[in-house]
Motif scaffolding. Sequence first.
Motif, PDB file in Angstrom:
ATOM      1  N   LEU A  95       0.844  -1.195   0.000  1.00 29.41           N
ATOM      2  CA  LEU A  95       0.000   0.000   0.000  1.00 29.41           C
ATOM      3  C   LEU A  95       0.880   1.246   0.000  1.00 29.41           C
ATOM      4  N   ILE A  98      -2.599   6.568   1.452  1.00 28.78           N
ATOM      5  CA  ILE A  98      -3.973   6.691   1.936  1.00 28.78           C
ATOM      6  C   ILE A  98      -4.272   8.182   1.998  1.00 28.78           C
ATOM      7  N   MET A 109      -7.237   4.719  -1.360  1.00 32.04           N
ATOM      8  CA  MET A 109      -6.166   3.785  -1.015  1.00 32.04           C
ATOM      9  C   MET A 109      -5.481   3.352  -2.304  1.00 32.04           C
ATOM     10  N   PHE A 163       7.242  -0.536   3.979  1.00 31.36           N
ATOM     11  CA  PHE A 163       7.185   0.885   4.340  1.00 31.36           C
ATOM     12  C   PHE A 163       5.752   1.282   4.704  1.00 31.36           C
ATOM     13  N   ALA A 164       5.629   2.407   5.399  1.00 34.88           N
ATOM     14  CA  ALA A 164       4.307   2.902   5.790  1.00 34.88           C
ATOM     15  C   ALA A 164       3.667   3.650   4.626  1.00 34.88           C
ATOM     16  N   PRO A 165       2.358   3.492   4.453  1.00 38.23           N
ATOM     17  CA  PRO A 165       1.678   4.289   3.430  1.00 38.23           C
ATOM     18  C   PRO A 165       1.757   5.774   3.793  1.00 38.23           C
TER      19      PRO A 165
ATOM     20  N   GLY B 162       7.237   3.915  10.792  1.00 39.08           N
ATOM     21  CA  GLY B 162       7.453   3.736   9.362  1.00 39.08           C
ATOM     22  C   GLY B 162       7.245   2.312   8.885  1.00 39.08           C
ATOM     23  N   PHE B 163       6.483   1.505   9.633  1.00 39.56           N
ATOM     24  CA  PHE B 163       6.239   0.122   9.222  1.00 39.56           C
ATOM     25  C   PHE B 163       4.956   0.041   8.393  1.00 39.56           C
TER      26      PHE B 163
END
Lengths: 171, 171
Positions: A95, A98, A109, A163-165, B162-163
Amino acid sequence: MRPPGPTIRTIPDGDDRERLVCGDCGFVVYENPKVIVGAICTWDDRYLLVKRAIEPRLGFWTMPVGYMELGETTEQGAAREVWEEARSRVEIDGLLSIYSIPEISQVHMIYRARMLTPDHAAGAESLDVALLRWDEIPWDHLAYPNVRWSLEYEREMKGQTGFAPRGRPER
Amino acid sequence: MRPPGPTIRTIPDGDDRERLVCGDCGFVVYENPKVIVGAICTWDDRYLLVKRAIEPRLGFWTMPVGYMELGETTEQGAAREVWEEARSRVEIDGLLSIYSIPEISQVHMIYRARMLTPDHAAGAESLDVALLRWDEIPWDHLAYPNVRWSLEYEREMKGQTGFAPRGRPER
Ligand SMILES: [Zn+2]
Ligand SMILES: [Zn+2]
């Protein structure tokens, strides 16, 4: 004369918010935020974009994106939109972004997706489709800011996983 | 006799899916997947859980969670649910999990949140609220599997940022 359907804004019994109610049959509409799903699809170093055949932003370019439907996961919805708009089969792969747009009660998304083959073609909602290198992307003719944001984040995260969205850039 | 409101399942002109239509006034219901927002809230090494005062799963424990409303971001919705159900003010701090449940057309988005103070109290939809250490959590009385999944992922990611959000475990 009142138009037909739910047009009266009132707080139903036992509720705590205004809803649209029909004056003829009493039906109460529970409006909820809508989910929009899409994907930045790549084949090697090229990006799959479609030219919108419908309003709003007719004639502008975007990643394949549209309303999530009943009975599917967000990933399935994103892959379905890619197929419907760009006739490409993809594997969803994380992802990217968002975007909450509270002004219009939407949650977008946007996934990263890997094209299984370089095949693509314009679907019914697309005037054109193209597999473009970074410097071929029509930056001045993108449909929405989040097309650019998602493309840039895809490029930044190339080769990375877990990684984070990312959301809307701070303004 | 047909009950009032949209009860006829048919494909409206220009559409490609069945929708519910009202036989009296012609109103078409566009049903879309619903977004559920919530948060795993912590104060030091303790977790904020509420005991449900409403069905389904009345009497079972969950993180604060509920339907996203119009006009809010997913983060605002999660913080609102925490306030409504557990009377705690929090700062949202990353997206822990996304669970698509296509069988009921829901998308659950569970955030990680930091309590601004240890204050908490049962809201109208809660029988009880508690700030519990890990080994005090009523594991056998949780409302849904995703309560456990989200608690476990919060704990696993403690101190990390940051996950990527996690989905349903593979089955
Ligand atoms: Zn009606
Ligand atoms: Zn009606």
